[in-house]
Scaffold this active site. Structure first.
Site, PDB file in Angstrom:
ATOM      1  N   ASN A  46      15.622  35.097  69.404  1.00 32.34           N
ATOM      2  CA  ASN A  46      16.930  34.976  70.050  1.00 32.34           C
ATOM      3  C   ASN A  46      17.984  35.581  69.124  1.00 32.34           C
ATOM      4  OD1 ASN A  46      19.384  34.149  71.078  1.00 32.34           O
ATOM      5  ND2 ASN A  46      18.719  32.062  71.535  1.00 32.34           N
TER       6      ASN A  46
ATOM      7  N   HIS B 141      19.654  37.305  78.852  1.00 36.05           N
ATOM      8  CA  HIS B 141      19.724  36.872  77.454  1.00 36.05           C
ATOM      9  C   HIS B 141      18.353  36.346  77.049  1.00 36.05           C
ATOM     10  CE1 HIS B 141      20.454  34.774  73.851  1.00 36.05           C
ATOM     11  NE2 HIS B 141      20.390  33.579  74.401  1.00 36.05           N
TER      12      HIS B 141
ATOM     13  N   CYS C 121      25.786  33.285  72.865  1.00 36.33           N
ATOM     14  CA  CYS C 121      24.758  34.094  73.535  1.00 36.33           C
ATOM     15  C   CYS C 121      25.280  34.784  74.797  1.00 36.33           C
ATOM     16  CB  CYS C 121      23.546  33.245  73.867  1.00 36.33           C
ATOM     17  SG  CYS C 121      22.829  32.477  72.419  1.00 36.33           S
TER      18      CYS C 121
HETATM   19  N1  ACO Z   1       7.398  23.479  64.846  1.00 38.46           N
HETATM   20  C1  ACO Z   1       6.696  22.373  65.109  1.00 38.46           C
HETATM   21  N2  ACO Z   1       7.226  21.300  65.697  1.00 38.46           N
HETATM   22  C2  ACO Z   1       8.522  21.359  66.025  1.00 38.46           C
HETATM   23  C3  ACO Z   1       9.319  22.465  65.782  1.00 38.46           C
HETATM   24  C4  ACO Z   1       8.719  23.575  65.149  1.00 38.46           C
HETATM   25  N3  ACO Z   1       9.391  24.684  64.864  1.00 38.46           N
HETATM   26  N4  ACO Z   1      10.558  22.223  66.232  1.00 38.46           N
HETATM   27  C5  ACO Z   1      10.552  20.993  66.755  1.00 38.46           C
HETATM   28  N5  ACO Z   1       9.320  20.457  66.624  1.00 38.46           N
HETATM   29  C6  ACO Z   1       8.868  19.146  67.029  1.00 38.46           C
HETATM   30  C7  ACO Z   1       9.973  18.157  67.232  1.00 38.46           C
HETATM   31  O1  ACO Z   1      10.380  17.626  65.997  1.00 38.46           O
HETATM   32  C8  ACO Z   1       9.308  17.136  68.112  1.00 38.46           C
HETATM   33  O2  ACO Z   1       8.551  16.310  67.294  1.00 38.46           O
HETATM   34  P1  ACO Z   1       8.557  14.699  67.514  1.00 38.46           P
HETATM   35  O3  ACO Z   1       8.034  14.513  68.930  1.00 38.46           O
HETATM   36  O4  ACO Z   1       7.664  14.208  66.451  1.00 38.46           O
HETATM   37  O5  ACO Z   1       9.988  14.302  67.381  1.00 38.46           O
HETATM   38  C9  ACO Z   1       8.314  17.963  68.920  1.00 38.46           C
HETATM   39  O6  ACO Z   1       8.220  19.237  68.292  1.00 38.46           O
HETATM   40  C10 ACO Z   1       8.691  18.161  70.367  1.00 38.46           C
HETATM   41  O7  ACO Z   1      10.059  18.462  70.414  1.00 38.46           O
HETATM   42  P2  ACO Z   1      10.713  18.764  71.800  1.00 38.46           P
HETATM   43  O8  ACO Z   1      12.196  18.823  71.613  1.00 38.46           O
HETATM   44  O9  ACO Z   1      10.156  17.880  72.850  1.00 38.46           O
HETATM   45  O10 ACO Z   1      10.145  20.221  72.095  1.00 38.46           O
HETATM   46  P3  ACO Z   1      10.443  21.068  73.335  1.00 38.46           P
HETATM   47  O11 ACO Z   1       9.228  21.227  74.163  1.00 38.46           O
HETATM   48  O12 ACO Z   1      11.697  20.624  74.033  1.00 38.46           O
HETATM   49  O13 ACO Z   1      10.747  22.485  72.670  1.00 38.46           O
HETATM   50  C11 ACO Z   1      12.605  23.877  72.083  1.00 38.46           C
HETATM   51  C12 ACO Z   1      11.787  22.614  71.735  1.00 38.46           C
HETATM   52  C13 ACO Z   1      11.673  25.079  71.975  1.00 38.46           C
HETATM   53  C14 ACO Z   1      13.742  24.002  71.092  1.00 38.46           C
HETATM   54  C15 ACO Z   1      13.119  23.699  73.528  1.00 38.46           C
HETATM   55  O14 ACO Z   1      13.842  22.519  73.657  1.00 38.46           O
HETATM   56  C16 ACO Z   1      13.954  24.857  73.952  1.00 38.46           C
HETATM   57  O15 ACO Z   1      13.448  25.919  74.209  1.00 38.46           O
HETATM   58  N6  ACO Z   1      15.283  24.649  74.058  1.00 38.46           N
HETATM   59  C17 ACO Z   1      16.189  25.703  74.303  1.00 38.46           C
HETATM   60  C18 ACO Z   1      16.747  26.062  72.992  1.00 38.46           C
HETATM   61  C19 ACO Z   1      17.119  27.497  72.858  1.00 38.46           C
HETATM   62  O16 ACO Z   1      16.516  28.399  73.359  1.00 38.46           O
HETATM   63  N7  ACO Z   1      18.156  27.655  72.080  1.00 38.46           N
HETATM   64  C20 ACO Z   1      18.624  28.943  71.762  1.00 38.46           C
HETATM   65  C21 ACO Z   1      20.080  29.005  71.696  1.00 38.46           C
HETATM   66  S1  ACO Z   1      20.833  28.701  73.223  1.00 38.46           S
HETATM   67  C22 ACO Z   1      20.456  29.910  74.230  1.00 38.46           C
HETATM   68  O17 ACO Z   1      20.143  30.965  73.791  1.00 38.46           O
HETATM   69  C23 ACO Z   1      20.540  29.683  75.665  1.00 38.46           C
END
Ligand code: ACO
Length: 324
Positions: free
Chosen positions: A281, A251, A114
């Protein structure tokens, strides 16, 4: 006298097929509500089977060249950032070079996920500053849908496909922040975080292309901090006040990372270009796509000062300061 890389053309391309959050909910156990609340993403574009990264990059490049009043013949250099290349080798950039009818100079890829566009911009800007090239194309392109595991709800809802690029031309400046062009770019990496966001495959490990796998919480924890810190660092280094920045063009990871970065940095969301709702993204393509959208919408104007922070797999991160 300082040689500056002035942006003289911007281009973008998004594949036709749009997938909504409701479409994603038909594939994995998710919902529009969950995706919007956690990421701000509403739709993403997906390339079809026959559309490779080089095809999308070429379309964006043709637009940027037309925008600059140039042809492929005028280019001395192509630097292309991607983690979804056409082939393991050669570089996707050489396919773009051939498609643009560019017979001289050089074309190569950089892999910084990214942050890829910032890395590519830094390489091209360095070569322009050294007088090695006059006109360069810097591309960020991804067909992430082709390396996404559509059984994994943790990742598949987050990513999209697209291409964005800029044409840079050497121009004399005074060496002050009043110059137009790329004023500075900082890039960093810390490989100890590689396992937190990577592909499950590779030619020299398991001979596979692999799929995106991610420790979302760890990425989130670092993203806003790194992007805000490197943004402040580049401002301080160049003697520019935050108040002088017209737009943050970050980004586009997800809206919560954008909001957290803006808050840490102390810049209001009204000054942030956000395309994450419509593009999701798109990794290396996201910053140039946001630039293109910002110009198209009339928000970004000539002479304005832009701050472009990014963060991605590696971890890699960086920022660029550009006067349009
Ligand atoms: N739909 C429904 N539920 C989901 C999904 C989905 N698509 N994905 C995960 N869940 C569930 C998980 O399984 C978890 O369930 P559980 O509690 O039963 O295990 C629950 O949602 C909560 O998961 P968390 O990890 O606590 O969710 P969080 O609030 O952290 O959000 C997310 C997850 C959106 C991925 C967050 O961590 C995030 O934004 N991280 C950054 C990731 C990112 O942007 N990556 C892109 C590439 S890197 C970059 O560009 C910088």
């Amino acid at each position: 006298m300082t040689l500056r890389s002035r942006i003289i053309g911007i281009g973008s391309f998004l594949p036709e097929h749009i997938s909504t959050n409701d479409d994603m909910a038909k594939i994995v156990d998710t919902s529009d509500e969950w995706i919007v609340e956690r990421t701000g993403i509403r739709v993403r574009h997906f390339a079809d089977e026959n559309m490779s990264s080089s095809v999308m990059a070429t379309k964006a490049a043709q637009q940027a060249l037309a925008n600059a009043g140039l042809t492929g013949d005028d280019l001395d250099l192509i630097v292309l950032a991607t983690v979804s290349p056409d082939k393991t080798f050669p570089a996707t950039a050489v396919y773009v070079q051939a498609a643009l009818g560019m017979k001289r100079g050089c074309a190569f890829d950089v892999v910084a996920a990214c942050s890829g566009f910032l890395y590519a911009l830094r390489m091209a800007d360095n070569m322009i500053r050294l007088g090695q090239v006059k006109t360069a194309l810097v591309v960020g392109v991804e067909t992430l849908s082709k390396i996404t595991d559509f059984k994994d709800r943790n990742t598949c809802v987050l990513f999209g496909d697209g291409a964005g690029c800029v044409v840079l031309r050497a121009e004399e400046g005074k060496g002050t922040p009043a110059d137009r062009g790329v004023l500075d770019t900082l890039i960093y990496s810390d490989g100890s975080y590689a396992p937190d966001l990577c592909s499950t495959g590779g030619p020299s490990t398991n001979h596979e292309v692999g799929y995106i796998t991610m420790n979302g919480r760890e990425v989130f924890r670092h993203a806003a901090v790194n992007m805000a810190e490197v943004s402040q660092e580049i401002l301080d280094k160049n003697g520019v006040a935050l108040a002088d920045v017209d737009w943050l063009v970050p980004h586009q990871a997800n809206i919560r990372i954008l909001e957290a970065t803006a808050k840490r940095l102390g810049i209001p969301m009204e000054k942030v270009i956000s395309t994450v709702d419509l593009h999701a993204n798109t990794s290396a393509a996201s910053i140039p796509l946001a630039l293109a959208e910002g110009v198209k919408s009339g928000k970004l104007k000539e002479g304005q000062l832009l701050l472009l922070p990014g963060m991605g797999a590696g971890f890699t991160w960086g920022a660029s300061l550009i006067r349009l």
